[in-house]
Write a protein that holds these residues in place. Structure first.
Motif, short mmCIF file in Angstrom:
data_model
loop_
_atom_site.label_atom_id
_atom_site.label_comp_id
_atom_site.label_asym_id
_atom_site.label_seq_id
_atom_site.Cartn_x
_atom_site.Cartn_y
_atom_site.Cartn_z
N HIS A 142 13.48 4.44 -13.02
CA HIS A 142 14.55 5.33 -12.56
C HIS A 142 15.58 4.68 -11.64
N TYR A 143 15.18 3.76 -10.77
CA TYR A 143 16.18 3.16 -9.89
C TYR A 143 15.67 1.84 -9.33
N THR A 144 16.60 0.88 -9.24
CA THR A 144 16.30 -0.43 -8.66
C THR A 144 17.34 -0.75 -7.59
N TYR A 176 18.84 2.11 5.11
CA TYR A 176 19.88 1.94 4.10
C TYR A 176 19.63 2.98 3.01
N GLU A 177 20.68 3.74 2.69
CA GLU A 177 20.58 4.77 1.67
C GLU A 177 21.25 4.31 0.39
N SER A 178 20.53 4.42 -0.71
CA SER A 178 21.10 4.02 -2.00
C SER A 178 22.13 5.05 -2.45
N THR A 179 22.87 4.71 -3.48
CA THR A 179 23.77 5.69 -4.08
C THR A 179 22.94 6.74 -4.81
N GLU A 180 23.54 7.85 -5.09
CA GLU A 180 22.85 8.96 -5.76
C GLU A 180 22.52 8.61 -7.20
N MET A 206 17.20 6.65 -2.92
CA MET A 206 16.12 5.89 -2.32
C MET A 206 16.55 5.39 -0.95
N ILE A 207 15.65 5.40 0.00
CA ILE A 207 15.95 5.00 1.38
C ILE A 207 15.04 3.85 1.78
N HIS A 252 6.96 -2.48 9.74
CA HIS A 252 6.60 -2.41 8.32
C HIS A 252 7.86 -2.17 7.49
N ILE A 253 7.78 -2.49 6.24
CA ILE A 253 8.79 -2.04 5.28
C ILE A 253 8.45 -0.60 4.92
N SER A 254 9.44 0.28 5.06
CA SER A 254 9.24 1.69 4.69
C SER A 254 10.17 2.04 3.54
N LEU A 255 9.65 2.74 2.55
CA LEU A 255 10.45 3.22 1.42
C LEU A 255 10.21 4.71 1.26
N SER A 256 11.29 5.44 0.98
CA SER A 256 11.15 6.88 0.77
C SER A 256 12.16 7.34 -0.28
N LEU A 257 11.97 8.56 -0.71
CA LEU A 257 12.86 9.18 -1.69
C LEU A 257 13.33 10.51 -1.12
N GLU A 258 14.64 10.74 -1.18
CA GLU A 258 15.21 11.99 -0.68
C GLU A 258 15.82 12.77 -1.84
#
Length: 359
Positions: free
Chosen positions: A43-45, A66-70, A80-81, A95-101
């Motif tokens: 879905h997204y890279t 950092y917020e990715s584009t939609e 993705m954040i 830590h490296i943190s990854l999330s999805l909004e």
């Protein structure tokens, strides 16, 4: 009557416990399934050419993420954040943190909920593969919880170690897959009923030999919510050429069985004469919408009507000359029932392809 007779689930190829990882809204350690694969995230890279430059820009602007584009996936809009130095508000420091909004929820109902499975990725330059992180838990996005992910995905001490392969010349790559679960799924429960309630039926027939019809049906009877009838051929079906009495058990409401569903039945059918002599046969069969009648073409042999020396046999035969009682009994039923009746909300199914298999 034909007697009816009667998958290895593989463990994940790579499964480890990462004591540094936990879901963003949970402070305690949690277990993640970690796999390696060649395929890009579905879905997204997000590719960062210089992580240090990104960190400097975020620092200058007072930001920690950092917020990715939609992007769109599974019928919804997301971004993705990335927290390069960890989401400290969710116990993700160092830590490296990854999330999805989730985005674009303005048109949803006030009490909306979106259930989804999340799969995050970090690229391993050494192995030229993606490392996949997931916990197999369904995440619930709501109006007060629009961002979900893993706050302690990889310790910075490991991520910044070039020998680990997370970075190459300060570049790194991340990804995400999101599989939304919709409430339109289905399910079934296979059940077995041994000795069903009121499982016997009797049918009295007078002067069987005098029946003019080629065949006749009994009254309808009900066993375990299914309606049945007995179908009798006084001189047998065509393939027995008038030598036997044929009887079949018929499922009357077979139309209500889905086309790919079958009901397994163990039953017996017998004929009793006025002298209490009983002839009985036992069988089993899978009843369905296309195969709704099973039974015995050769239940009882008829006397030979052509041979003179069989005159006494014809006179003595309870089939040819006397009243009879036909009995049927169902001793066992097995079937698949709807696991979620229409009045209940079904838990749903994933509306996108399943996760690729690990290499």
């Amino acid at each position: 009557m034909q007697a009816v007779m009667s998958k290895k689930v593989e463990e994940p190829k790579y499964s480890i416990t990462n004591k540094h990882c936990h879901e963003m809204e949970v402070a305690s350690d949690d277990k993640l399934t970690v796999t390696m694969r060649k395929e890009e995230p579905l879905h997204y890279t997000l590719e960062i050419e210089s992580l240090k430059n990104l960190q400097k820009i975020l620092s200058k602007t007072g930001l920690n993420r950092y917020e990715s584009t939609e992007f769109e996936a599974s019928g919804h809009k997301w971004r993705m954040i990335l927290y390069p130095e960890g989401d400290k508000q969710r116990n993700g420091a160092n830590h490296i943190s990854l999330s999805l909004e989730i985005l674009g929820t303005e048109k949803l109902s006030p009490a909306w909920e979106i259930h989804a499975l999340l799969n995050f990725f970090v690229y391993d330059h050494n192995k030229d593969q993606y490392i996949s992180f997931q916990d197999g838990k369904v995440k619930k996005f709501t109006a007060v919880n629009t961002e979900l992910g893993f706050s302690r995905l990889v310790p910075l001490s490991e991520f910044n170690d070039n020998s680990k392969g997370y970075q190459r010349e300060d570049s790194c790559k991340f990804g995400v897959e999101v599989f939304v679960i919709k409430g339109n799924g289905g399910g079934e429960c296979f059940s077995t009923i041994d000795e069903p309630r009121k499982n016997q039926f009797g049918w009295k027939i007078e002067k069987l030999s005098g029946l003019k019809e080629r065949s006749c049906y009994s009254d309808e009877f009900t066993i375990e919510d299914f309606k049945w009838k007995l179908h009798l051929y006084p001189k047998g079906v065509s393939k027995v050429k008038g030598k036997y009495v044929s009887i079949f058990l018929c499922l009357q409401d077979h139309q209500k069985i889905p086309s790919e569903t079958k009901v397994y039945v163990e039953f017996k059918i017998g004929i009793i004469d006025q002298n209490k002599k009983k002839t009985e046969k036992t069988g089993n069969a899978w009843f369905s919408s296309s195969d709704s009648a099973w039974g015995f073409p050769r239940l009882v042999k008829l006397p030979d009507q052509q041979q003179p020396d069989h005159e006494q046999e014809r006179k003595d035969s309870h089939i040819a000359y006397d009243d009879v009682l036909v009995e049927a009994e169902i001793s066992l039923m097995s079937m698949a029932k709807d696991l979620y009746p229409k009045t209940e909300e079904k838990p749903g199914n994933i509306d996108t392809p399943p996760l690729p298999r690990p290499n």
